[in-house]
Design a protein around this motif. Structure first.
Motif, short mmCIF file in Angstrom:
data_model
loop_
_atom_site.label_atom_id
_atom_site.label_comp_id
_atom_site.label_asym_id
_atom_site.label_seq_id
_atom_site.Cartn_x
_atom_site.Cartn_y
_atom_site.Cartn_z
N ARG A 213 -7.84 -6.73 3.26
CA ARG A 213 -8.91 -7.73 3.35
C ARG A 213 -9.61 -7.92 2.01
N GLN A 214 -9.80 -6.84 1.29
CA GLN A 214 -10.46 -6.92 0.00
C GLN A 214 -9.63 -7.76 -0.98
N THR B 211 -3.65 -7.90 12.94
CA THR B 211 -4.69 -7.64 11.95
C THR B 211 -4.42 -8.42 10.67
N ALA C 4 -6.55 -11.43 9.01
CA ALA C 4 -7.08 -11.24 7.66
C ALA C 4 -6.71 -12.39 6.73
N ASN D 165 0.86 -1.18 0.00
CA ASN D 165 0.00 0.00 0.00
C ASN D 165 0.90 1.24 0.00
N ALA E 215 -3.44 0.06 6.36
CA ALA E 215 -4.83 0.29 5.99
C ALA E 215 -5.42 -1.09 5.77
N ALA E 216 -6.23 -1.56 6.72
CA ALA E 216 -6.67 -2.96 6.71
C ALA E 216 -7.69 -3.27 5.63
N GLY E 217 -8.54 -2.30 5.29
CA GLY E 217 -9.61 -2.55 4.34
C GLY E 217 -9.13 -3.08 2.99
N PRO E 218 -8.19 -2.38 2.34
CA PRO E 218 -7.71 -2.86 1.04
C PRO E 218 -7.04 -4.23 1.13
#
Length: 236
Positions: free
Chosen positions: A182-183, A206, A210, A166, A177-180
């Motif tokens: 996990r996606q 995290t 994930a 990232n 940034a965990a969201g990207p």
């Protein structure tokens, strides 16, 4: 989950950059000494980047990297300046565990298939360097499309691993940034190693939760913000 201390090499020295900018380099001494520092502290894998190669001098540091591979004998993923199938093949023949194809993977996607067929998928890692959800290439100066789409393409072509970096948080030591992450992991079936922003024990936890295969520790490890033994403990 595997922990990969970074050994980034620029001009024969182990360095860390901020946001990939050459002028931001902080030097930490001899790369082999740095590698042994982390191995002696419990690591059993390394993330090695030939930064001179990334900046256009692919042959630079070659002997040093070969010596590091031979001397350590651990799992090593290697990136930086691999601009052709021939480059990739030469590096794989030195004994590195896997090579990282980034700009080459975008510009010549079939290079993944070619190298995977010759050396095995498990030795080919595609780099997914993303800024704002778009793949960043050429030293992160240009963007080239959606990172999830490219990740799926790399998997279909035969890459055995993905390296997700990232760019938005890389080198800033302010967390992931965990969201990207996990996606991405939710959209592919192959192992994903995550780099960029891993700055504390909570970040490692995290990523483990994930489902990441591994985490690269760079600037925060060298500055002392994250402790290797704690990261290894948290990684399970």
């Amino acid at each position: 989950m595997r922990i990969f201390p970074a050994v980034d090499i620029l001009g024969g020295r182990c360095v860390q950059l901020v946001q990939g900018k050459r002028e931001s380099a902080t030097a930490y001494g001899d790369p082999l000494s740095c590698a042994h520092r982390w191995l002696n502290a419990g690591a059993d894998a390394l993330h090695v980047v030939n930064l001179d190669g990334a900046f256009g001098e692919s042959a630079k540091n070659a002997e040093l990297i070969r010596a590091l591979v031979k001397d350590t004998g651990v799992e090593i993923e290697l990136g930086g300046g691999i601009r052709s199938v021939e480059d990739g093949g030469r590096w794989l023949e030195t004994g590195v565990t896997r090579i990282i194809l980034s700009t080459l993977a975008i510009q010549q996607p079939e290079s993944i298939r070619t190298l995977a067929q010759e050396f095995g998928s498990e030795r080919v890692m595609a780099g997914v360097d993303a800024r704002g959800g778009l793949v960043a290439i050429h030293g992160w100066q240009e963007t080239a499309g959606d990172y999830i789409g490219w990740a799926k393409t790399f998997e279909q072509l035969g890459a055995g691993f993905l390296l997700y970096t990232n760019v938005d948080v890389e080198g800033l030591q302010k967390g992931i940034a965990a969201g990207p992450v996990r996606q991405l992991i939710g959209n592919v079936r192959i192992p994903v190693v995550v780099a960029g922003g891993v700055s504390g024990r909570a970040d490692v936890a995290t990523l483990r939760e994930a489902g990441a295969y591994g985490a690269v520790l760079g600037s925060a490890l060298y500055s002392g913000k994250i402790n290797l033994s704690e990261a290894l403990e948290e990684s399970g």
